[in-house]
Design a protein around this motif. Structure first.
Motif, PDB file in Angstrom:
ATOM      1  N   ALA A  57      48.327  32.112  48.539  1.00  0.00           N
ATOM      2  CA  ALA A  57      48.396  33.579  47.642  1.00  0.00           C
ATOM      3  C   ALA A  57      46.737  33.787  47.612  1.00  0.00           C
ATOM      4  O   ALA A  57      45.643  33.220  47.618  1.00  0.00           O
ATOM      5  CB  ALA A  57      48.998  33.359  46.460  1.00  0.00           C
ATOM      6  N   PHE A  58      46.562  35.276  47.213  1.00  0.00           N
ATOM      7  CA  PHE A  58      45.249  35.663  46.773  1.00  0.00           C
ATOM      8  C   PHE A  58      45.285  37.044  45.907  1.00  0.00           C
ATOM      9  O   PHE A  58      46.496  37.480  45.911  1.00  0.00           O
ATOM     10  CB  PHE A  58      44.721  35.947  48.161  1.00  0.00           C
ATOM     11  CG  PHE A  58      45.233  37.369  48.851  1.00  0.00           C
ATOM     12  CD1 PHE A  58      44.997  38.487  48.587  1.00  0.00           C
ATOM     13  CD2 PHE A  58      46.082  37.081  49.946  1.00  0.00           C
ATOM     14  CE1 PHE A  58      45.767  39.731  49.308  1.00  0.00           C
ATOM     15  CE2 PHE A  58      46.655  37.961  50.643  1.00  0.00           C
ATOM     16  CZ  PHE A  58      46.677  39.305  50.382  1.00  0.00           C
ATOM     17  N   VAL A  59      44.418  37.389  45.178  1.00  0.00           N
ATOM     18  CA  VAL A  59      44.158  38.462  44.703  1.00  0.00           C
ATOM     19  C   VAL A  59      42.808  39.023  44.875  1.00  0.00           C
ATOM     20  O   VAL A  59      41.803  38.086  44.410  1.00  0.00           O
ATOM     21  CB  VAL A  59      44.350  38.267  43.123  1.00  0.00           C
ATOM     22  CG1 VAL A  59      44.070  39.566  42.412  1.00  0.00           C
ATOM     23  CG2 VAL A  59      45.762  37.922  42.820  1.00  0.00           C
ATOM     24  N   LEU A  60      42.643  39.883  45.582  1.00  0.00           N
ATOM     25  CA  LEU A  60      41.353  40.506  45.994  1.00  0.00           C
ATOM     26  C   LEU A  60      41.001  41.851  44.963  1.00  0.00           C
ATOM     27  O   LEU A  60      41.612  42.522  44.780  1.00  0.00           O
ATOM     28  CB  LEU A  60      41.506  41.019  47.408  1.00  0.00           C
ATOM     29  CG  LEU A  60      40.038  41.847  47.848  1.00  0.00           C
ATOM     30  CD1 LEU A  60      38.941  41.103  48.050  1.00  0.00           C
ATOM     31  CD2 LEU A  60      40.503  42.212  49.362  1.00  0.00           C
ATOM     32  N   ARG A  61      39.569  41.649  44.387  1.00  0.00           N
ATOM     33  CA  ARG A  61      39.175  42.764  43.665  1.00  0.00           C
ATOM     34  C   ARG A  61      38.038  43.549  44.517  1.00  0.00           C
ATOM     35  O   ARG A  61      37.347  43.056  45.201  1.00  0.00           O
ATOM     36  CB  ARG A  61      38.669  42.347  42.433  1.00  0.00           C
ATOM     37  CG  ARG A  61      38.573  43.014  41.224  1.00  0.00           C
ATOM     38  CD  ARG A  61      37.823  42.717  40.111  1.00  0.00           C
ATOM     39  NE  ARG A  61      37.620  43.513  39.021  1.00  0.00           N
ATOM     40  CZ  ARG A  61      36.793  43.345  37.931  1.00  0.00           C
ATOM     41  NH1 ARG A  61      36.279  42.346  37.674  1.00  0.00           N
ATOM     42  NH2 ARG A  61      36.829  44.280  36.882  1.00  0.00           N
ATOM     43  N   ASP A  62      37.960  44.924  44.180  1.00  0.00           N
ATOM     44  CA  ASP A  62      37.344  45.975  44.886  1.00  0.00           C
ATOM     45  C   ASP A  62      35.626  45.577  44.542  1.00  0.00           C
ATOM     46  O   ASP A  62      35.368  44.892  43.440  1.00  0.00           O
ATOM     47  CB  ASP A  62      37.469  47.224  44.620  1.00  0.00           C
ATOM     48  CG  ASP A  62      37.158  47.700  42.908  1.00  0.00           C
ATOM     49  OD1 ASP A  62      36.152  48.089  42.750  1.00  0.00           O
ATOM     50  OD2 ASP A  62      38.108  47.473  42.201  1.00  0.00           O
ATOM     51  N   PRO A 103      40.811  46.260  37.187  1.00  0.00           N
ATOM     52  CA  PRO A 103      40.616  44.945  36.556  1.00  0.00           C
ATOM     53  C   PRO A 103      41.527  43.770  37.005  1.00  0.00           C
ATOM     54  O   PRO A 103      42.806  44.155  37.667  1.00  0.00           O
ATOM     55  CB  PRO A 103      41.047  45.179  35.185  1.00  0.00           C
ATOM     56  CG  PRO A 103      42.234  46.197  35.089  1.00  0.00           C
ATOM     57  CD  PRO A 103      41.798  47.083  36.227  1.00  0.00           C
ATOM     58  N   ALA A 104      41.297  42.710  36.759  1.00  0.00           N
ATOM     59  CA  ALA A 104      41.621  41.239  37.195  1.00  0.00           C
ATOM     60  C   ALA A 104      41.224  40.222  36.550  1.00  0.00           C
ATOM     61  O   ALA A 104      39.966  39.929  36.566  1.00  0.00           O
ATOM     62  CB  ALA A 104      41.820  41.034  38.623  1.00  0.00           C
ATOM     63  N   TYR A 105      42.241  39.377  35.896  1.00  0.00           N
ATOM     64  CA  TYR A 105      41.895  38.386  35.065  1.00  0.00           C
ATOM     65  C   TYR A 105      42.664  36.942  35.555  1.00  0.00           C
ATOM     66  O   TYR A 105      43.836  37.049  35.954  1.00  0.00           O
ATOM     67  CB  TYR A 105      41.921  38.455  33.682  1.00  0.00           C
ATOM     68  CG  TYR A 105      41.315  39.471  33.104  1.00  0.00           C
ATOM     69  CD1 TYR A 105      39.827  39.482  32.656  1.00  0.00           C
ATOM     70  CD2 TYR A 105      41.619  41.194  33.058  1.00  0.00           C
ATOM     71  CE1 TYR A 105      39.304  40.337  31.879  1.00  0.00           C
ATOM     72  CE2 TYR A 105      40.982  41.800  32.578  1.00  0.00           C
ATOM     73  CZ  TYR A 105      39.403  41.860  32.050  1.00  0.00           C
ATOM     74  OH  TYR A 105      38.952  42.777  31.624  1.00  0.00           O
ATOM     75  N   TYR A 106      42.059  35.962  35.279  1.00  0.00           N
ATOM     76  CA  TYR A 106      42.780  34.748  35.695  1.00  0.00           C
ATOM     77  C   TYR A 106      42.709  33.457  34.871  1.00  0.00           C
ATOM     78  O   TYR A 106      41.428  33.251  34.119  1.00  0.00           O
ATOM     79  CB  TYR A 106      42.744  34.283  37.161  1.00  0.00           C
ATOM     80  CG  TYR A 106      41.170  33.670  37.538  1.00  0.00           C
ATOM     81  CD1 TYR A 106      41.109  32.443  37.504  1.00  0.00           C
ATOM     82  CD2 TYR A 106      40.131  34.570  37.817  1.00  0.00           C
ATOM     83  CE1 TYR A 106      39.854  31.804  38.021  1.00  0.00           C
ATOM     84  CE2 TYR A 106      38.740  34.165  38.132  1.00  0.00           C
ATOM     85  CZ  TYR A 106      38.679  32.640  38.097  1.00  0.00           C
ATOM     86  OH  TYR A 106      37.448  32.112  38.661  1.00  0.00           O
ATOM     87  N   LEU A 145      40.395  35.651  44.272  1.00  0.00           N
ATOM     88  CA  LEU A 145      40.852  34.195  44.111  1.00  0.00           C
ATOM     89  C   LEU A 145      41.713  33.820  45.111  1.00  0.00           C
ATOM     90  O   LEU A 145      42.596  34.602  45.115  1.00  0.00           O
ATOM     91  CB  LEU A 145      41.614  34.319  42.572  1.00  0.00           C
ATOM     92  CG  LEU A 145      41.891  33.132  42.248  1.00  0.00           C
ATOM     93  CD1 LEU A 145      40.847  32.024  41.922  1.00  0.00           C
ATOM     94  CD2 LEU A 145      42.909  33.339  40.927  1.00  0.00           C
ATOM     95  N   ILE A 146      41.694  32.661  45.993  1.00  0.00           N
ATOM     96  CA  ILE A 146      42.625  32.376  46.923  1.00  0.00           C
ATOM     97  C   ILE A 146      43.133  30.980  46.502  1.00  0.00           C
ATOM     98  O   ILE A 146      42.300  30.017  46.142  1.00  0.00           O
ATOM     99  CB  ILE A 146      41.594  32.108  48.150  1.00  0.00           C
ATOM    100  CG1 ILE A 146      41.276  33.364  48.646  1.00  0.00           C
ATOM    101  CG2 ILE A 146      42.670  31.561  49.326  1.00  0.00           C
ATOM    102  CD1 ILE A 146      40.191  33.331  49.929  1.00  0.00           C
ATOM    103  N   ILE A 147      44.500  30.997  46.285  1.00  0.00           N
ATOM    104  CA  ILE A 147      45.118  29.856  46.131  1.00  0.00           C
ATOM    105  C   ILE A 147      45.959  29.247  47.400  1.00  0.00           C
ATOM    106  O   ILE A 147      46.914  30.066  47.649  1.00  0.00           O
ATOM    107  CB  ILE A 147      46.338  30.278  45.095  1.00  0.00           C
ATOM    108  CG1 ILE A 147      45.608  31.000  43.832  1.00  0.00           C
ATOM    109  CG2 ILE A 147      47.124  28.966  44.363  1.00  0.00           C
ATOM    110  CD1 ILE A 147      46.482  31.988  42.900  1.00  0.00           C
TER     111      ILE A 147
END
Length: 633
Positions: free
Chosen positions: A248-253, A259-262, A298-300
């Motif tokens: 899984a991943f979440v990519l931010r510009d 916004p993106a928080y983890y 963030l790569i999981i």
């Protein structure tokens, strides 16, 4: 914001890091993951009312069994509808085989949404329709587990047409031209290429195809896929993706616009669009939650390893200040303080507007989202009053008397709750005058707190975009109270330019600040500036995108901010009211002082963080001049 502007999208991702039996034993439920996802989505419902969707992936499922589940719904009740459908599956187990409800491995084999990886999305559609087909997450399906892709995000891209053409050049035939489909197919293309690269690599090692599939899953280079996919993206984005085998991943510009928080511990990895929802849902301190670095993902991995890696070289940080002013939940520690700061920054301008006459001024706010900024203004007013009181007491010297001292100490800002949004009224009457009369009753007010013809009324709004609700409703209602002066205060600066990164403010002609500037140009016989800027905007369209500049700034250049505010007040003041109307806007300096780490101010300054922004604002002006009531991107 007293007038409706649709909210941004929101994402929520959960990866369970322990065996499913762990959560049953520790938390007493096999539904730990889906229950937490519900909390994360419900507490972000402010980010989208058009629809919602949920996807889940089960790990290590035997061939022939479904391992990806998805449920979507439209409308403002979408979250509850989705989770009612999901929980109905478990309720059926409760009825037929109650003992199995506490057996997570059995549930995983037999019931949907009982896997290890979850992705939720809340939708507001700034592009495309609001049918179920437009709701995230989107699926790109394949019989190869490692080629399956699930995508959801909070984003808008300014160059969707260019990216669409790239896909055609690759030989694809995309089913539509939305940025979501374009992004998904772009990632999907390089996901396919990565699969093919790894297949060739392991084929040379004399492995069977089944063995190769397992090796591909273990060695999938998600970072490589994202680097290749995002090369030409222009916009603001936080894009989440799940791969069928479990990565899984979440990519931010690169400018950190969206916004993106983890949060990560030994049990879960959690990613959301808003920070407080993680704090609340998982009962963790603020310091445990991190922000995804702009330009990073963030790569999981399926093995549980989670880390941030740079995908695109970060640019200047331009996190959206409108998030801070209005869209995000005010319960975030930083946002709460920033909104208070926005209010306190306005104090000196407010005092000047009422000639420092605190005795004959009432202060209030509208709507509820402006309450925190109003609290900051009130704090600053109290500070001012304390200075005044101290000065008056010092002046008395040795001649202090109890009555006079009590009179001085009793002075305080007059704070009242005056405007209250009433039940939603249906404006079904077709006659225009009747409809306007209905709109004028959307808000109710509190009577008996103003001295008619004596008091001024200061009312704080968090932002003023079109001003229609002010003109059609709020000013008329407040005028019935009999104030001699109504001062409307915006905690945001004048909104002069369209957004193209995720908020539905795409048409330049809708903005009251732009309308005021055009009216001033016409009054001062400077209409030629409109034609000159039109020709310049057309010329800019012929340039390479990275050379395009925002020529619409020239529309505002002849005027001060105060001149435009005065013209806005004139345009919004209904003819039939009696009170004088003034408008006070936050200054750009005040905005930056209040939100020093979130300097994305293109709505107010026209300083777009990406080249596509300049292209969009020029196109929006061209549309205005050509009478086209369409989006600019």
């Amino acid at each position: 914001m007293s007038e409706a502007i649709k909210h941004e999208c929101g994402i929520a991702l959960i990866r369970l890091l322990k065996p499913l039996s762990f959560y049953q034993e520790k938390y007493g439920t096999s539904l730990y993951g889906i229950n937490k996802l519900y909390l994360l989505m419900e507490k972000q419902h402010n980010r989208g009312q058009d629809g919602a969707g949920v996807a889940n992936i089960k790990f290590d499922v035997e061939p022939g069994n479904r391992y990806i589940s998805r449920c979507r719904a439209t409308g403002n009740g979408a979250i509850r509808e989705i989770f009612s459908k999901i929980h109905s599956k478990f309720e059926e187990v409760q009825k037929r085989k109650p003992e199995k409800l506490n057996d997570p491995e059995w549930l995983k084999q037999h019931v949907a949404f009982s896997g290890e990886l979850f992705l939720g999305h809340l939708r507001y559609g700034t592009y495309g329709g609001n049918s179920i087909e437009n709701c995230h997450p989107f699926l790109r399906q394949n019989n190869w587990m490692t080629r399956n892709l699930v995508v959801a995000g909070n984003f808008n891209l300014t160059n969707t047409e260019e990216l669409f053409e790239h896909l055609i050049e690759l030989g694809q035939h995309p089913k539509e031209k939305s940025d979501t489909v374009t992004v998904m197919e772009k990632i999907g293309h390089f996901l396919d290429m990565e699969n093919e690269r790894l297949f060739r690599q392991f084929k040379n090692k004399d492995l069977t195809n089944a063995e190769i599939s397992h090796e591909i899953a273990k060695h999938m280079d998600v970072h490589r896929i994202l680097v290749e996919s995002s090369k030409y993206w222009d916009g603001g984005y936080a894009i989440a993706g799940l791969l069928g085998h479990g990565d899984a991943f979440v990519l931010r510009d690169p400018n950190g616009i969206r916004p993106a928080y983890y949060y990560i511990d030994d049990e879960v990895v959690v990613v959301t669009s808003e920070r407080p929802v993680i704090q609340t849902a998982f009962n963790v301190p603020l310091t445990s939650i991190k922000e995804i670095t702009p330009g990073h993902a963030l790569i999981i991995k399926k093995n549980g390893l989670a880390e941030e890696t740079m995908v695109i070289q970060p640019g200047e940080r331009k996190a959206c200040s409108f998030e801070r002013i209005y869209f995000s939940r005010g319960s975030d520690a930083d946002i709460y303080q920033e909104r208070k700061n926005l209010g306190s920054q306005l104090c000196s301008s407010v005092l000047k507007s009422i000639d420092y006459d605190m005795r004959n001024t009432v202060f209030s706010y509208i709507p509820n989202t402006a309450e925190v900024a109003f609290g900051g203004l009130v704090d600053a007013l109290h500070h001012y009053m304390n200075v005044v009181k101290r000065h008056e007491i010092m002046k008395m010297g040795n001649n202090v008397t109890e009555p006079r001292l009590s009179e001085i100490l009793f002075q305080h800002p007059r704070i009242e709750k005056l405007a209250v949004k009433d039940a939603k009224l249906r404006t079904f009457i077709t006659n225009d005058s009747s409809r306007n009369d209905m709109v004028a009753h959307v808000y109710d007010t509190t009577y008996g707190v103003l001295q008619r013809g004596v008091d001024s009324l200061v009312i704080l709004d968090d932002s003023i975009v079109r001003g229609t609700t002010l003109k059609q409703s709020i000013l008329r209602i407040l005028d019935r109270l009999g104030p001699k002066r109504i001062v409307v205060v915006s905690s945001a600066p004048q909104i002069r330019y369209p957004d193209c990164y995720g908020i539905d403010m795409a048409k330049l002609g809708d903005f009251i600040a732009f309308q005021a500037a055009v009216a001033l140009l016409k009054e001062q016989f400077k209409e030629n500036i409109l034609d000159e800027v039109y020709e310049k905007a057309k010329a800019e369209e012929e340039k390479p995108i990275r050379e395009i500049r925002n020529v619409v700034k020239e529309i505002y250049k002849p005027f001060t901010a105060d001149q435009i505010s005065a013209k806005i007040a004139e345009l919004l003041r209904p003819e039939e009211i009696h009170a004088e109307v003034q408008l006070i806007y936050q200054s750009i300096e005040g905005l930056h002082n209040a939100c020093p780490d979130n300097l994305g101010d293109w709505y107010f300054t026209g300083n777009y963080p990406t080249p596509g922004g300049n292209k969009v604002v020029n196109r929006s002006f061209i549309n205005f001049m050509e009478g086209k009531n369409v989006r600019a991107y």
